[in-house]
Scaffold this motif. Structure first.
Motif, short mmCIF file in Angstrom:
data_model
loop_
_atom_site.label_atom_id
_atom_site.label_comp_id
_atom_site.label_asym_id
_atom_site.label_seq_id
_atom_site.Cartn_x
_atom_site.Cartn_y
_atom_site.Cartn_z
N ARG A 1 -55.38 20.00 27.13
CA ARG A 1 -55.05 18.85 26.77
C ARG A 1 -55.65 17.66 27.40
NH1 ARG A 1 -48.76 18.06 28.56
NH2 ARG A 1 -49.28 15.95 27.79
N LEU A 2 -55.85 16.50 26.73
CA LEU A 2 -56.69 15.56 27.15
C LEU A 2 -56.18 14.15 27.63
CD1 LEU A 2 -59.29 16.06 23.97
CD2 LEU A 2 -59.34 17.11 26.31
N ASP A 3 -54.86 14.34 28.17
CA ASP A 3 -54.55 13.17 28.72
C ASP A 3 -54.57 13.29 30.17
OD1 ASP A 3 -52.70 15.02 28.79
OD2 ASP A 3 -51.22 13.91 27.76
N GLY A 4 -54.09 12.46 31.03
CA GLY A 4 -53.82 12.63 32.41
C GLY A 4 -55.33 12.64 33.26
N GLY A 5 -56.35 11.91 32.60
CA GLY A 5 -57.46 11.67 33.28
C GLY A 5 -57.35 10.20 34.25
N LEU A 6 -58.52 9.55 34.20
CA LEU A 6 -58.26 8.36 34.56
C LEU A 6 -57.69 7.11 33.76
CD1 LEU A 6 -62.27 7.98 35.81
CD2 LEU A 6 -60.11 8.48 37.27
N GLY A 7 -57.55 7.29 32.49
CA GLY A 7 -56.96 6.47 31.51
C GLY A 7 -58.19 5.39 31.09
N ALA A 8 -57.57 4.96 30.06
CA ALA A 8 -58.74 3.80 29.24
C ALA A 8 -59.45 2.92 30.15
CB ALA A 8 -57.84 3.64 27.98
N GLY A 9 -60.44 2.55 29.93
CA GLY A 9 -61.04 1.51 30.66
C GLY A 9 -61.69 1.86 32.15
N ARG A 10 -61.43 3.15 32.72
CA ARG A 10 -61.59 3.18 33.98
C ARG A 10 -62.71 4.17 33.96
NH1 ARG A 10 -56.20 4.71 37.18
NH2 ARG A 10 -57.66 4.32 38.64
N PHE A 11 -63.40 4.17 35.29
CA PHE A 11 -64.35 5.12 35.59
C PHE A 11 -64.55 5.14 37.15
CE2 PHE A 11 -66.22 0.88 35.66
CZ PHE A 11 -67.35 0.83 36.76
N VAL A 12 -65.37 6.20 37.43
CA VAL A 12 -65.67 6.60 38.94
C VAL A 12 -67.27 6.63 38.77
CG1 VAL A 12 -63.59 7.76 39.40
CG2 VAL A 12 -65.55 8.92 38.64
N VAL A 13 -67.85 6.52 40.11
CA VAL A 13 -69.22 6.45 40.44
C VAL A 13 -69.57 7.64 41.31
CG1 VAL A 13 -69.29 4.29 39.84
CG2 VAL A 13 -69.21 5.01 42.24
N TYR A 14 -70.97 8.05 41.28
CA TYR A 14 -71.42 9.14 42.14
C TYR A 14 -73.14 9.00 42.19
CZ TYR A 14 -71.82 13.12 44.78
OH TYR A 14 -71.79 14.10 46.06
N PRO A 15 -73.65 8.87 43.55
CA PRO A 15 -72.90 8.88 44.90
C PRO A 15 -71.74 7.61 44.82
CG PRO A 15 -75.23 9.26 45.03
CD PRO A 15 -75.24 8.42 43.77
N PHE A 16 -70.42 8.29 45.59
CA PHE A 16 -69.59 7.30 45.51
C PHE A 16 -69.77 6.23 46.56
CE2 PHE A 16 -68.67 10.82 48.66
CZ PHE A 16 -68.54 10.45 49.72
N SER A 17 -69.03 5.02 46.62
CA SER A 17 -69.14 4.07 47.50
C SER A 17 -68.96 4.23 48.93
CB SER A 17 -68.31 2.89 47.18
OG SER A 17 -68.40 1.86 47.95
N GLY A 18 -70.41 4.00 49.91
CA GLY A 18 -70.24 4.36 51.15
C GLY A 18 -70.71 5.75 51.42
N GLN A 19 -71.28 6.53 50.44
CA GLN A 19 -71.54 7.65 50.81
C GLN A 19 -72.77 7.93 51.83
OE1 GLN A 19 -71.49 10.45 47.29
NE2 GLN A 19 -72.79 12.32 48.42
N GLN A 20 -72.55 8.81 52.68
CA GLN A 20 -73.91 8.95 53.59
C GLN A 20 -74.60 10.29 53.38
OE1 GLN A 20 -74.22 6.56 56.03
NE2 GLN A 20 -72.69 5.55 54.78
N ARG A 21 -75.80 10.33 53.96
CA ARG A 21 -76.79 11.59 53.62
C ARG A 21 -76.92 12.09 52.34
NH1 ARG A 21 -78.23 13.75 58.09
NH2 ARG A 21 -78.67 15.60 57.17
#
Length: 316
Positions: free
Chosen positions: A186-206
């Motif tokens: 099923r395709l619900d239950g993710g981040l939700g409309a208008g939201r996103f994540v990034v990679y490398p994530f904020s503050g990631q080291q090495r």
């Protein structure tokens, strides 16, 4: 053309968008181990020596760091992935497609193999498959290398996936074939409309400094091989990401020359049909500097909602 119901349309897009990502091998036609693998990090899963289990644990570790849910191991997906790894071992070839009638055949496509393992999908669903083949049996190394390979990362970090299955098979004195299947019925239950994540994530080291583009199939930067580590944004598979600006620079320095990967053409770059509408990335065209903090700026729209984010990471 007759307008499809929304649920049917999503099923169509989901099954196409992520089912045909690239693969890899140790001979320059896929992902190879780049020694980006696991350094000791707080909370990192320990290696057990089981390629499939370690690979899944590492995917979940990185997904959690990026801000998307971890995946539940699914026996049916495990079966499909393991049998496909054994098929590749039998024929000593890396491929997403199997040939009917030959030894080890369980289904021509990943969708066929998941169905053969017992999946009965609803009207809206998604699945994806990532593969690697290297001389290294480490599941952590394989997972980290697949995350570095940007087209594979689009599958691995999609927030909608719920289940995962993995399998591995090693040719004697040869390659280890590592297969991972990602599934959402099923395709619900993710981040939700208008939201996103990034990679490398904020503050990631090495963060690794480089990536060998020629080692991913398809090749995300055909014009050159060794490039900088890719930087990406990820929304739900049902979302649409529009890029207005996307840049990276060493702290205190100038913005780097990059290749922008986006699904929709803009003044900044042409459309890349291999990038899903729900994600975008930049690939620095030069190797990143060691021990350096990089500042990233992304501005655009996600599902029509204006978004802007600034974050930083530090290289090895």
């Amino acid at each position: 053309m007759e307008r499809l119901p929304r649920s049917a349309l999503l099923a169509l897009l989901a099954s196409i968008a992520l089912a045909a990502c690239g693969g890899g091998d140790s001979n320059g036609t896929g992902v190879t181990t780049q020694n980006a693998a696991a350094v000791a990090e707080p909370g990192a899963p320990a290696a057990t020596g089981n390629t499939a289990n370690d690979g899944v644990a590492w995917f979940n570790y990185r997904r959690a760091q990026a801000g998307v849910r971890t995946l539940v191991r699914a026996p049916m997906a495990d079966t499909a992935a393991q049998l496909h790894s054994e098929y590749q071992k039998t024929h000593n070839v890396i491929t997403h497609e199997q040939t009917p009638g030959v030894a080890g055949f369980t289904g021509e496509t990943v969708g066929d193999r998941l169905a053969a393992a017992g999946y009965q999908f609803r009207s809206a669903y998604a699945y994806g498959e990532v593969l690697s083949s290297t001389s290294d049996t480490s599941g952590i190394n394989a997972a980290e290398d697949l995350i570095a390979a940007i087209y594979h990362r689009f599958v691995i970090f999609d927030p909608v996936f719920v289940q995962v299955g993995a399998g591995a098979a090693t040719v004697r004195n040869g390659s280890t074939y590592f297969t991972t299947n990602f599934v959402a019925d099923r395709l619900d239950g993710g981040l939700g409309a208008g939201r996103f994540v990034v990679y490398p994530f904020s503050g990631q080291q090495r963060v690794p400094r480089n990536f060998f583009s020629d080692n991913e199939v398809p090749d995300p930067v055909p014009s050159r091989n060794e490039v900088g580590y890719p930087i990406s944004v990820h929304a739900d598979i049902t979302s649409n990401v529009e890029v207005q600006s996307f840049s990276v620079r060493p702290r205190g320095g100038e913005s780097l020359q990059v290749q922008l990967l986006q699904n929709t053409a803009s003044t900044a770059a042409p459309a890349d049909p291999l990038t899903p509408p729900s994600a975008a990335a930049i690939v620095p065209l030069g190797v990143l500097l060691p021990g350096t903090t990089y500042d990233v700026q992304f501005t655009g729209r996600v599902d029509g909602v204006p978004v802007s984010r600034a974050w930083s990471f530090t290289t090895q």
